[in-house]
Design a protein around this motif. Structure first.
Motif, PDB file in Angstrom:
ATOM      1  N   VAL A   1      29.124  40.872  55.919  1.00 41.87           N
ATOM      2  CA  VAL A   1      30.184  41.728  55.407  1.00 41.87           C
ATOM      3  C   VAL A   1      31.206  40.823  54.730  1.00 41.87           C
ATOM      4  CG1 VAL A   1      32.015  43.356  56.002  1.00 41.87           C
ATOM      5  CG2 VAL A   1      29.857  43.384  57.283  1.00 41.87           C
ATOM      6  N   GLY A   2      31.490  41.107  53.476  1.00 45.27           N
ATOM      7  CA  GLY A   2      32.494  40.332  52.759  1.00 45.27           C
ATOM      8  C   GLY A   2      33.537  41.249  52.160  1.00 45.27           C
ATOM      9  N   TYR A   3      34.752  40.773  52.119  1.00 43.38           N
ATOM     10  CA  TYR A   3      35.802  41.548  51.465  1.00 43.38           C
ATOM     11  C   TYR A   3      36.770  40.613  50.759  1.00 43.38           C
ATOM     12  CZ  TYR A   3      37.950  40.811  56.084  1.00 43.38           C
ATOM     13  OH  TYR A   3      38.409  40.269  57.256  1.00 43.38           O
ATOM     14  N   LEU A   4      37.350  41.139  49.708  1.00 40.55           N
ATOM     15  CA  LEU A   4      38.264  40.394  48.857  1.00 40.55           C
ATOM     16  C   LEU A   4      39.586  41.148  48.797  1.00 40.55           C
ATOM     17  CD1 LEU A   4      38.701  38.130  46.664  1.00 40.55           C
ATOM     18  CD2 LEU A   4      37.888  39.812  45.013  1.00 40.55           C
ATOM     19  N   THR A   5      40.667  40.442  49.041  1.00 38.14           N
ATOM     20  CA  THR A   5      41.985  41.039  48.946  1.00 38.14           C
ATOM     21  C   THR A   5      42.975  39.960  48.520  1.00 38.14           C
ATOM     22  OG1 THR A   5      43.675  42.312  50.101  1.00 38.14           O
ATOM     23  CG2 THR A   5      42.475  40.755  51.420  1.00 38.14           C
ATOM     24  N   ASP A   6      43.836  40.289  47.575  1.00 44.20           N
ATOM     25  CA  ASP A   6      44.839  39.343  47.074  1.00 44.20           C
ATOM     26  C   ASP A   6      44.227  37.998  46.698  1.00 44.20           C
ATOM     27  OD1 ASP A   6      46.856  41.228  47.458  1.00 44.20           O
ATOM     28  OD2 ASP A   6      47.167  40.588  49.540  1.00 44.20           O
ATOM     29  N   ASN A   7      43.079  38.045  46.011  1.00 43.60           N
ATOM     30  CA  ASN A   7      42.369  36.848  45.542  1.00 43.60           C
ATOM     31  C   ASN A   7      41.913  35.921  46.661  1.00 43.60           C
ATOM     32  OD1 ASN A   7      42.452  37.522  42.807  1.00 43.60           O
ATOM     33  ND2 ASN A   7      44.522  36.709  42.623  1.00 43.60           N
ATOM     34  N   GLN A   8      41.817  36.420  47.878  1.00 43.55           N
ATOM     35  CA  GLN A   8      41.267  35.673  49.002  1.00 43.55           C
ATOM     36  C   GLN A   8      40.085  36.449  49.546  1.00 43.55           C
ATOM     37  OE1 GLN A   8      44.399  35.007  51.823  1.00 43.55           O
ATOM     38  NE2 GLN A   8      45.261  33.334  50.632  1.00 43.55           N
ATOM     39  N   TYR A   9      39.048  35.731  49.965  1.00 41.12           N
ATOM     40  CA  TYR A   9      37.889  36.430  50.490  1.00 41.12           C
ATOM     41  C   TYR A   9      37.604  36.011  51.931  1.00 41.12           C
ATOM     42  CZ  TYR A   9      35.210  32.133  49.753  1.00 41.12           C
ATOM     43  OH  TYR A   9      34.756  30.841  49.791  1.00 41.12           O
ATOM     44  N   VAL A  10      36.972  36.920  52.638  1.00 43.81           N
ATOM     45  CA  VAL A  10      36.545  36.685  54.012  1.00 43.81           C
ATOM     46  C   VAL A  10      35.099  37.141  54.108  1.00 43.81           C
ATOM     47  CG1 VAL A  10      36.896  37.330  56.429  1.00 43.81           C
ATOM     48  CG2 VAL A  10      38.861  37.025  54.923  1.00 43.81           C
ATOM     49  N   ILE A  11      34.279  36.329  54.758  1.00 42.36           N
ATOM     50  CA  ILE A  11      32.887  36.692  55.001  1.00 42.36           C
ATOM     51  C   ILE A  11      32.654  36.635  56.505  1.00 42.36           C
ATOM     52  CG2 ILE A  11      30.477  36.010  54.681  1.00 42.36           C
ATOM     53  CD1 ILE A  11      31.332  34.876  51.958  1.00 42.36           C
ATOM     54  N   LYS A  12      32.091  37.701  57.055  1.00 42.86           N
ATOM     55  CA  LYS A  12      31.752  37.756  58.473  1.00 42.86           C
ATOM     56  C   LYS A  12      30.278  38.112  58.574  1.00 42.86           C
ATOM     57  CE  LYS A  12      36.339  38.823  60.007  1.00 42.86           C
ATOM     58  NZ  LYS A  12      36.890  38.464  61.270  1.00 42.86           N
ATOM     59  N   ILE A  13      29.592  37.474  59.506  1.00 43.33           N
ATOM     60  CA  ILE A  13      28.165  37.699  59.688  1.00 43.33           C
ATOM     61  C   ILE A  13      27.933  38.136  61.126  1.00 43.33           C
ATOM     62  CG2 ILE A  13      25.869  36.666  59.530  1.00 43.33           C
ATOM     63  CD1 ILE A  13      27.122  34.624  57.565  1.00 43.33           C
ATOM     64  N   TYR A  14      27.102  39.154  61.274  1.00 47.82           N
ATOM     65  CA  TYR A  14      26.820  39.729  62.585  1.00 47.82           C
ATOM     66  C   TYR A  14      25.323  39.710  62.844  1.00 47.82           C
ATOM     67  CZ  TYR A  14      31.538  41.551  62.028  1.00 47.82           C
ATOM     68  OH  TYR A  14      32.883  41.663  61.810  1.00 47.82           O
ATOM     69  N   ASN A  15      24.961  39.529  64.121  1.00 40.80           N
ATOM     70  CA  ASN A  15      23.575  39.718  64.537  1.00 40.80           C
ATOM     71  C   ASN A  15      23.590  40.642  65.750  1.00 40.80           C
ATOM     72  OD1 ASN A  15      24.223  38.140  66.779  1.00 40.80           O
ATOM     73  ND2 ASN A  15      22.945  36.410  66.196  1.00 40.80           N
ATOM     74  N   GLU A  16      22.506  40.701  66.488  1.00 40.81           N
ATOM     75  CA  GLU A  16      22.431  41.658  67.588  1.00 40.81           C
ATOM     76  C   GLU A  16      23.429  41.360  68.708  1.00 40.81           C
ATOM     77  OE1 GLU A  16      18.815  41.720  69.845  1.00 40.81           O
ATOM     78  OE2 GLU A  16      18.535  39.574  69.628  1.00 40.81           O
ATOM     79  N   SER A  17      23.974  40.140  68.739  1.00 40.70           N
ATOM     80  CA  SER A  17      24.926  39.761  69.788  1.00 40.70           C
ATOM     81  C   SER A  17      26.385  39.885  69.361  1.00 40.70           C
ATOM     82  CB  SER A  17      24.666  38.312  70.215  1.00 40.70           C
ATOM     83  OG  SER A  17      23.360  38.163  70.680  1.00 40.70           O
ATOM     84  N   GLY A  18      26.633  40.208  68.100  1.00 37.85           N
ATOM     85  CA  GLY A  18      27.999  40.311  67.596  1.00 37.85           C
ATOM     86  C   GLY A  18      28.224  39.348  66.459  1.00 37.85           C
ATOM     87  N   GLU A  19      29.485  38.975  66.242  1.00 38.72           N
ATOM     88  CA  GLU A  19      29.824  38.086  65.128  1.00 38.72           C
ATOM     89  C   GLU A  19      29.303  36.682  65.396  1.00 38.72           C
ATOM     90  OE1 GLU A  19      33.670  36.580  62.539  1.00 38.72           O
ATOM     91  OE2 GLU A  19      33.943  38.190  63.975  1.00 38.72           O
ATOM     92  N   ILE A  20      28.748  36.058  64.353  1.00 38.58           N
ATOM     93  CA  ILE A  20      28.227  34.698  64.465  1.00 38.58           C
ATOM     94  C   ILE A  20      28.929  33.793  63.470  1.00 38.58           C
ATOM     95  CG2 ILE A  20      26.000  35.384  65.421  1.00 38.58           C
ATOM     96  CD1 ILE A  20      24.776  35.147  62.666  1.00 38.58           C
ATOM     97  N   ASP A  21      28.666  32.512  63.557  1.00 39.76           N
ATOM     98  CA  ASP A  21      29.324  31.488  62.744  1.00 39.76           C
ATOM     99  C   ASP A  21      29.058  31.700  61.258  1.00 39.76           C
ATOM    100  OD1 ASP A  21      30.457  29.205  61.694  1.00 39.76           O
ATOM    101  OD2 ASP A  21      29.148  27.816  62.753  1.00 39.76           O
TER     102      ASP A  21
END
Length: 59
Positions: free
Chosen positions: A26-46
């Motif tokens: 899941v990635g999102y962009l706001t105010d020219n900054q981005y965040v990427i989060k990755i999930y697997n069956e156990s929740g958020e991962i590195d």
């Protein structure tokens, strides 16, 4: 900075639960900054690690 809502995280975790080989990015962009989060069956991962995706991945 924008954060994913608790309800959205709950739905992501519910969707990923029990899916052994799934990696949901899941990635999102706001105010020219981005965040990427990755999930697997156990929740958020590195998200600093590089992951390989199959050709059928949805973008």
């Amino acid at each position: 900075m924008f954060e994913i809502s608790d309800e959205t995280v709950r739905l992501i975790n519910k969707t990923c639960s029990g899916k052994k080989n799934l990696k949901l990015t899941v990635g999102y962009l706001t105010d020219n900054q981005y965040v990427i989060k990755i999930y697997n069956e156990s929740g958020e991962i590195d998200s600093s690690k590089k992951y390989h995706y199959e050709i059928g991945s949805i973008t």
